[in-house]
Design a protein around this motif. Structure first.
Motif, mmCIF file in Angstrom:
data_model
loop_
_atom_site.group_PDB
_atom_site.id
_atom_site.type_symbol
_atom_site.label_atom_id
_atom_site.label_comp_id
_atom_site.label_asym_id
_atom_site.label_seq_id
_atom_site.Cartn_x
_atom_site.Cartn_y
_atom_site.Cartn_z
ATOM 1 N N ARG A 127 0.583 -0.920 0.147
ATOM 2 C CA ARG A 127 -0.304 -0.437 0.049
ATOM 3 C C ARG A 127 1.051 1.352 0.178
ATOM 4 O O ARG A 127 1.864 1.436 0.757
ATOM 5 C CB ARG A 127 -0.792 0.072 1.371
ATOM 6 N N ARG A 128 0.761 2.908 -0.318
ATOM 7 C CA ARG A 128 1.186 3.411 -0.969
ATOM 8 C C ARG A 128 0.485 4.269 -0.634
ATOM 9 O O ARG A 128 -0.879 4.924 -1.344
ATOM 10 C CB ARG A 128 1.599 3.199 -1.983
ATOM 11 N N PRO A 129 -0.266 5.591 0.065
ATOM 12 C CA PRO A 129 -0.890 6.116 0.629
ATOM 13 C C PRO A 129 -0.474 7.213 -0.172
ATOM 14 O O PRO A 129 -0.037 8.023 -1.024
ATOM 15 C CB PRO A 129 -0.317 7.070 1.380
ATOM 16 N N PRO A 130 -1.650 7.941 -1.173
ATOM 17 C CA PRO A 130 -1.835 9.505 -1.713
ATOM 18 C C PRO A 130 -0.913 10.271 -1.707
ATOM 19 O O PRO A 130 -0.969 10.812 0.044
ATOM 20 C CB PRO A 130 -3.046 9.560 -1.630
ATOM 21 N N SER A 135 6.272 3.142 1.196
ATOM 22 C CA SER A 135 4.730 2.214 1.196
ATOM 23 C C SER A 135 4.797 1.633 2.799
ATOM 24 O O SER A 135 5.575 1.012 3.365
ATOM 25 C CB SER A 135 5.154 1.717 -0.409
ATOM 26 N N THR A 136 3.935 0.406 2.560
ATOM 27 C CA THR A 136 3.716 -0.379 3.812
ATOM 28 C C THR A 136 3.305 -1.844 3.262
ATOM 29 O O THR A 136 2.453 -1.525 2.228
ATOM 30 C CB THR A 136 2.821 0.266 4.744
ATOM 31 N N THR A 137 4.149 -3.101 3.475
ATOM 32 C CA THR A 137 3.405 -4.357 3.514
ATOM 33 C C THR A 137 2.566 -5.050 3.984
ATOM 34 O O THR A 137 3.491 -5.249 5.327
ATOM 35 C CB THR A 137 4.427 -4.990 2.160
ATOM 36 N N LEU A 138 1.771 -5.978 3.882
ATOM 37 C CA LEU A 138 0.590 -6.788 5.343
ATOM 38 C C LEU A 138 1.664 -7.908 4.463
ATOM 39 O O LEU A 138 1.310 -8.303 3.299
ATOM 40 C CB LEU A 138 -0.157 -6.306 4.786
ATOM 41 N N GLU A 139 2.009 -8.754 5.549
ATOM 42 C CA GLU A 139 2.231 -10.472 4.368
ATOM 43 C C GLU A 139 0.865 -11.600 5.152
ATOM 44 O O GLU A 139 0.805 -11.472 6.757
ATOM 45 C CB GLU A 139 3.765 -10.365 4.926
#
Length: 168
Positions: A127-130, A135-139
């Motif tokens: 996910r990358r916020p506008p 970015s952040t990655t959920l696994e």
């Protein structure tokens, strides 16, 4: 007595409406079946798909009957969320959520549990916020060695993501 626990991390979003169709329900059921680690019966990983929002819930249940001070902390901002809690039944619960409209990549990769010598896969939701460069990655673990099964799950998730992005 409630204890306050603060943690900094994650996420943001938009809000489109996704229906809980039989396909979404079937996909959620299948993800949750495969996210159950047979070597860790006291730990549960679950996916929740609703309103164009993906939530991963990780719970570790108390097995010894011990109790501890309950606490609960949550944070929501720009369509993303996280929460941590503990109570008499749940030793630890972590919730991580993201709006599909902010997901920039859905991928998977092989993973290996060295201790149990178990091979499995992880679905990765980036996910990358506008307006942000980070970015952040959920696994999410998927306990199968069949790559075709994991590829199918990711394709089905991508279909949901695209339908939500088109609405937002």
């Amino acid at each position: 007595m409630k204890k306050t626990f603060l943690a900094g991390l994650l996420l943001a979003g938009a809000s489109a409406q996704a229906q809980s169709t039989p396909e979404v329900q079937a996909l959620t059921r299948r993800l949750n079946e495969l996210a159950r680690n047979p070597d860790e019966p006291a730990t549960e990983v679950r996916a929740q798909l609703s309103n164009c929002h993906f939530t991963e819930v990780i719970r570790k249940y108390r097995r010894d009957g011990s109790a501890s001070g309950a606490f609960q902390v949550s944070h929501q901002k720009n369509g993303a969320d996280w929460a941590v809690k503990s109570d008499d039944k749940v030793e630890f619960e972590l919730r991580l959520g993201v709006e599909w409209s902010q997901v920039t990549a859905l991928t998977y990769a092989p993973a290996h549990d060295e201790e149990k010598n178990r091979h499995y896969y992880e679905i990765k939701i980036t996910r990358r916020p506008p307006g942000k460069n980070d970015s952040t990655t959920l696994e999410m673990p998927v306990y199968t060695t069949d790559e075709a099964v994991v590829r199918d799950l990711v394709q089905r998730l991508e279909k949901i993501r695209r339908s939500c992005s088109a609405k937002g």
